[in-house]
Write an enzyme that holds these catalytic residues in place. Structure first.
Site, PDB file in Angstrom:
ATOM      1  N   GLU A 276      75.332  73.354  19.514  1.00 28.02           N
ATOM      2  CA  GLU A 276      73.945  72.576  19.998  1.00 28.02           C
ATOM      3  C   GLU A 276      72.991  72.368  19.023  1.00 28.02           C
ATOM      4  OE1 GLU A 276      72.774  74.788  23.265  1.00 28.02           O
ATOM      5  OE2 GLU A 276      74.286  73.722  24.656  1.00 28.02           O
ATOM      6  N   ARG A 326      85.451  70.649  27.034  1.00 29.68           N
ATOM      7  CA  ARG A 326      84.491  71.767  26.787  1.00 29.68           C
ATOM      8  C   ARG A 326      84.828  73.045  27.090  1.00 29.68           C
ATOM      9  NH1 ARG A 326      77.842  71.669  28.116  1.00 29.68           N
ATOM     10  NH2 ARG A 326      77.639  73.953  27.988  1.00 29.68           N
ATOM     11  N   ASP A 355      78.743  76.967  31.423  1.00 31.40           N
ATOM     12  CA  ASP A 355      77.443  77.368  30.918  1.00 31.40           C
ATOM     13  C   ASP A 355      76.764  77.824  32.261  1.00 31.40           C
ATOM     14  OD1 ASP A 355      75.144  78.154  29.394  1.00 31.40           O
ATOM     15  OD2 ASP A 355      74.455  75.838  29.325  1.00 31.40           O
ATOM     16  N   GLU A 383      68.584  79.453  35.230  1.00 30.33           N
ATOM     17  CA  GLU A 383      68.558  77.991  34.698  1.00 30.33           C
ATOM     18  C   GLU A 383      69.189  76.929  35.630  1.00 30.33           C
ATOM     19  OE1 GLU A 383      70.277  77.659  30.750  1.00 30.33           O
ATOM     20  OE2 GLU A 383      70.225  75.548  30.873  1.00 30.33           O
TER      21      GLU A 383
END
Lengths: 668, 668
Positions: A276, A326, A355, A383
């Site tokens: 990232e 991914r 994630d 998150e």
């Protein structure tokens, strides 16, 4: 409201004393025998201090003996009431014994005894011995030095403000809380190391980091730093940070020597490289092992370790590209290097291949690597699981993760076995959580989110504990509830993850969240983006084909799991859409069609969220008003959120499929 | 590159002199006769100064006479070469005459003459007279005092930095440019008046605002301020800002007196009230007229005016609610108050009922109000039209708007008639644009976006000019191109709006943009939001039913238009989805189905964007390198943007409808 600006979480002695009718300020009657340990040792001092606070209500003399027992595993303990007596109503001469082979064990045994006492177990089951499941039990802070917290939902950082480090009474309380749940390592800065945080390994901050480190050391905790892999460029003025370049290596040698000169107790470094937008060895055609080993070799003489994150993937994917996956990236990047990492390097692997979604399969790297130190990374910062607004007790998820059978060996092959080091006999192994704290009064935004903070620590110390046991411990410690309400709150916690899952993205597909922020629904929010997170819904169905006919991700597992995931009839249904593109008309084992399941689960999830909010009303007057109001407000927000999720997801799929809800409920 | 940090746009004398082979620094041979006007008048001085600069290349003496002619309308002019001679190659004694009844007219005539000269019209058509179409010709800056610009795509503000006002040579050039295109009013601060901008009407900023105002005054421009309706609370410490409260009125009386004591030339105030979170009279149960008239009455003695924006709507709509229609809001809120606004109040009405989309119907308020001063607001800041990255020459759109027949009267009923004051004989009338400037070297981010800046000014001065005439003027003034390239660039500009429309949202439906940012596609980005901007696409069709069977919006027009819009067979096809929910299989007049039209137009739009980028390559070496590179880079970005729009919109509708492209092109 106390005069200090933060709560005492599960070590709220004053509230417990008050609940049991004991006046404050009672003369302390505790006597500690400590011939086996050095009374001046900083950790022992902390244990003594904590016992004095915890037994400040004792009306009779209590004797507690610290006994060294070399047969007990490192950091483990035995606690007994061999001298006899009651924890909460001791008679003169009553006492307890805490045995350990080291100071950390002694401290953890101390907190065990205190927990029992605070839970009101008067003649408790304290003839126990406990060795920690995991050598490393860590918290990762994503705090930035400007005081912001990446994915923080509990206020600002209590470590930093305005690019300065804060050291105050709160720091000490924080260390106490972490030690009390068995945490022995804390990374104090965000893995995305930028701006001032790059200077944490310079004289600009050494003194203050040392102060933090000393406080941690008092509680048997090692301080770790996240490292900027480009520090040779940004700090050293070198043109490159190639890990095989001699100049770069020399720079790191000097730098790490300088760091350890100032921070002799430093645990080591956590590194997010090539991910990232972060710099890393790929820039120079080097492998992740090249990067990690270079730092590992240099830090080894100081006893430090390098924790290297495996969160490496292409974050500029073309959404049109259905070949790139991914989910495959971690295994593809790291499996080939298995065995090449040096002994003091450990790979930190997120629980799932994506994630931290509400439901993902287990990362195939866990156990897929067989000759590499590895640890599990989970996220208690919510998150993708409700921002500490929505109730989402995560320990049941972590239990599933730990219990997952990898088939990497014939036995001792669960994730818990792998990351504890049991499977391969590694000494460097463990669990880490991205922490959910901030400087809010209650530390975790939602008071109930502290169950995840407490729970992660307890679980990392003892992976055999059940989600319910942990929930009950936390509820007992945190509140002073009658049995019925205690049961109710435990039940609410235990149901909460499934409820959240029901009203958000279905059957393992994940995402569908507001881009960037990650709270609230946006079904197509990431569908045409660069992040590799797609649901591929069309008018006939949805899901990602990750079988051998699709991206092949399922083949990254050992055969037993690969076969299971590859076949939509064998694949666990809660992961069906993660592995398969499924028509809306597909029949699930319940007999529902896929589309009907989507409708039903969303209506149910919303309904159950409303029920949670309603149940909470019965706690009014039974928990501190501040907590009651804070949690009530969040339940209101959760109900709104669930409503939006329910209606948006259902409307999206109704508009796309054209298939009506069998039950005729309102869809827009 | 010049030493100054900004370009001279269409008044780049040096480049023109260089292109015609004239050396710099030639002795000026210009003689100005000015017996009818006061040579010391600040506007006359500016005219003289500008002529001196523009004729600095003259090798022979040029005589220019300023003549007062009271028969010429206010701010109008006549220009003639009655003395004879050539603009670019004058003989001794050659000369020109500029007639006007006032100084502004004289200045505009001066710029007319200069334009002719710069365009190289040696014996030009300068026996012309021109009176401005609109009394008010305004620019609205959305600049914030921290230096940011709301919806700014050209750098930072050149008016503000760090909560201070900037006054420098750039300010003067800016005023020159604005006067040169006929602008006579400028609002210098964002309509969302917050933080420091609230203090613009206090002693904190009076001195600096006065400096700005003086510079504007030199060029016949009045400075206006956007006002915070809650100023009585925020500045005055009052508990309310109710416009009918006597204390509030007294506060405004004192405040406005104070303002005019310091800023005697102030034009007045622009107010955004009760919109998108801004305070306003609704809070106190008062009407928009109550708010506007209160301020109007107080400012009247100073000759000031109140410009009141009509952008009032419910921005917290529930997306599930199909009855509420944001498009209706302006008319619903303001039509009932027609006739109640005082003489020095004018309503500023956005061109469409939504918000500056690439295609919208005309606001039914324009001409719908028959007893109220009204002006048209357009946006040359390309918020929804490509962020000054994508080429989008907006003057063709503005021409359509101005030419729209409202049927509010039997004649003189177009929007141009209405907003010029012709329809109702109002003295207060005109046009305003949200400006597209910033402190970039080229002022407008993309050099080609200056065509919109230039074009809006020219069009507001003379609404009879065609989009092509304006484009050609701007190209001739800005560049020094051979005829073929000039024609090509004009053609590119003229095609650009339709191209942008083709690859973005189809047939008037609008939006489908990335939320917040508004650049790039996100088909569902606003579909489940609170903003009232929905496309209502399902598996059968899309579009919003605004007929008498739907939200009834179409009925807000006069009958001729209402009937047209209400019937999908009569409705202009480029607005079909604005007014109707249409099945994908609907046949358009071309014979294409709706879904096929969506596919075709998006593939075409993308193809045409690539063609634009390709055409631009032929300008290499023909325009200044800096501009060439800047524009080339933006065309690259535009091609990417068009590609994303094309593929995302087509994929979205293919996935939703399940109907394949007849031509078998790749859809994802």
């Amino acid at each position: 409201m106390e005069s200090r600006g933060w709560s005492q979480l599960w070590l709220d002695y004053e509230s417990k004393f008050a609940a049991s009718g004991v006046a404050n300020g009672t003369e302390r009657k505790i006597v500690i025998e400590c011939s086996d340990f050095d009374r001046n040792n900083r950790v022992i001092k902390s244990a003594v201090s904590e016992l004095n606070r915890a037994f400040a209500d004792a009306t009779k003399e209590v004797k507690i003996s610290f006994v060294r027992n070399e047969k007990i595993a490192a950091q483990g303990y035995k606690v007994g009431n061999i001298i006899g007596g009651s924890l909460n109503k001791p008679q003169d001469g009553d006492g307890f014994i805490i045995e350990a082979s080291d100071e950390n064990g002694l401290l953890y045994g101390t907190f065990h005894l205190i927990r029992e006492k605070l839970m009101g177990r008067d003649y408790p089951d304290i003839s126990v011995s406990c060795a920690p499941s995991n050598p490393l039990r860590m918290m990762n802070h994503w705090d930035n030095m400007d005081g912001s917290i990446e994915r923080g939902y509990s206020g600002r950082s209590f470590f930093y403000a305005n690019d300065e480090i804060i050291v105050d009474d709160r720091t000490v309380d924080y260390a106490r809380f972490m030690a009390s749940i068995g945490i022995n390592g804390i990374v104090i800065n965000n893995v995305n190391v930028k701006w001032a945080a790059t200077d944490l390994i310079t004289t600009r901050f050494f003194d203050k980091v040392k102060e933090l480190s000393d406080i941690f050391e008092d509680y048997g905790i090692k301080l770790y730093l996240s490292l900027n892999f480009a520090a040779p460029i940004e700090l050293g003025g070198l043109p490159i940070c190639d890990p095989l370049d001699e100049q770069v290596k020399q720079w790191w040698k000097n730098k790490i020597k300088e760091v350890y000169d100032h921070l002799p107790n430093l645990g080591g470094f956590l590194v997010k490289a090539d991910s990232e937008g972060r710099p890393g060895p790929f820039t120079y055609g080097r492998t992740q092992a090249d990067g990690a080993n270079m730092l590992g070799d240099i830090i080894a003489p100081y006893g430090g370790i390098i924790i290297w994150r495996c969160f490496v993937y292409n974050c500029t994917q073309d959404w049109r590209d259905t070949k790139t996956d991914r989910a495959r990236a971690g295994y593809d990047y790291f499996k080939g290097l298995d065995g090449q990492y040096h002994d003091n390097v450990i790979l930190q692997i997120k629980n799932g291949p994506m994630d931290f979604q509400i439901r993902e399969p287990i990362s195939p790297l866990l156990g897929g690597l067989t000759q590499t130190n590895q640890m599990l990374e989970v996220q208690i910062a919510q998150e993708y699981t409700g921002h500490q607004i929505d109730l989402c007790y995560l320990i049941p998820m972590f239990k599933e993760i730990l219990g997952f059978k990898t088939y990497c060996k014939s036995d001792n092959d669960t994730v818990a076995d792998v990351v504890s080091g049991r499977t391969m006999g590694n000494k460097l192994a463990g669990m880490a959580a991205v922490i959910n704290t901030g400087n809010d009064y209650n530390w975790t935004g939602n008071d109930l989110a502290a169950a995840n903070l407490y729970g992660f620590g307890r679980l990392s110390f003892d992976t055999e504990l059940s989600a319910e046991e942990i929930a009950r411990e936390w509820v007992k410690l945190t509140f002073n509830l009658e049995q019925e309400l205690e049961d109710k709150l435990v039940d609410m916690l235990l149901r909460s993850r499934e409820i959240y899952e029901k009203y958000t993205s279905p059957l393992g597909i994940g995402w569908m969240v507001t881009p960037g922020d990650h709270y609230g629904p946006s079904v197509d929010g990431y569908e045409y983006s660069r992040w590799g997170t797609y649901h591929r819904a069309d008018h006939l169905g949805l899901g990602v084909d990750r079988t051998d006919k699709g991206t092949g991700y399922a083949q990254q597992y050992y055969p037993q799991n690969a076969e299971m995931y590859n076949d939509p009839h064998k694949c666990p249904e809660n992961l069906l859409l993660f592995f398969h593109h499924i028509p809306y008309t597909w029949k699930l084992s319940s007999g529902q069609s896929l589309i009907q399941y989507i409708y039903d689960s969303h209506f149910e999830g919303y309904e159950e969220a409303r029920k949670l909010a309603d149940e909470w009303k019965s706690f009014e007057g039974k928990v501190p008003e501040r907590a009651y109001n804070c949690i009530s407000h969040r339940f209101d927000l959760q109900v709104n959120n669930a409503h939006e999720w329910c209606d948006q997801v259902n409307s999206y799929f109704y508009r796309k499929s054209g298939i009506a809800d069998e039950k005729g409920r309102e869809i827009f």
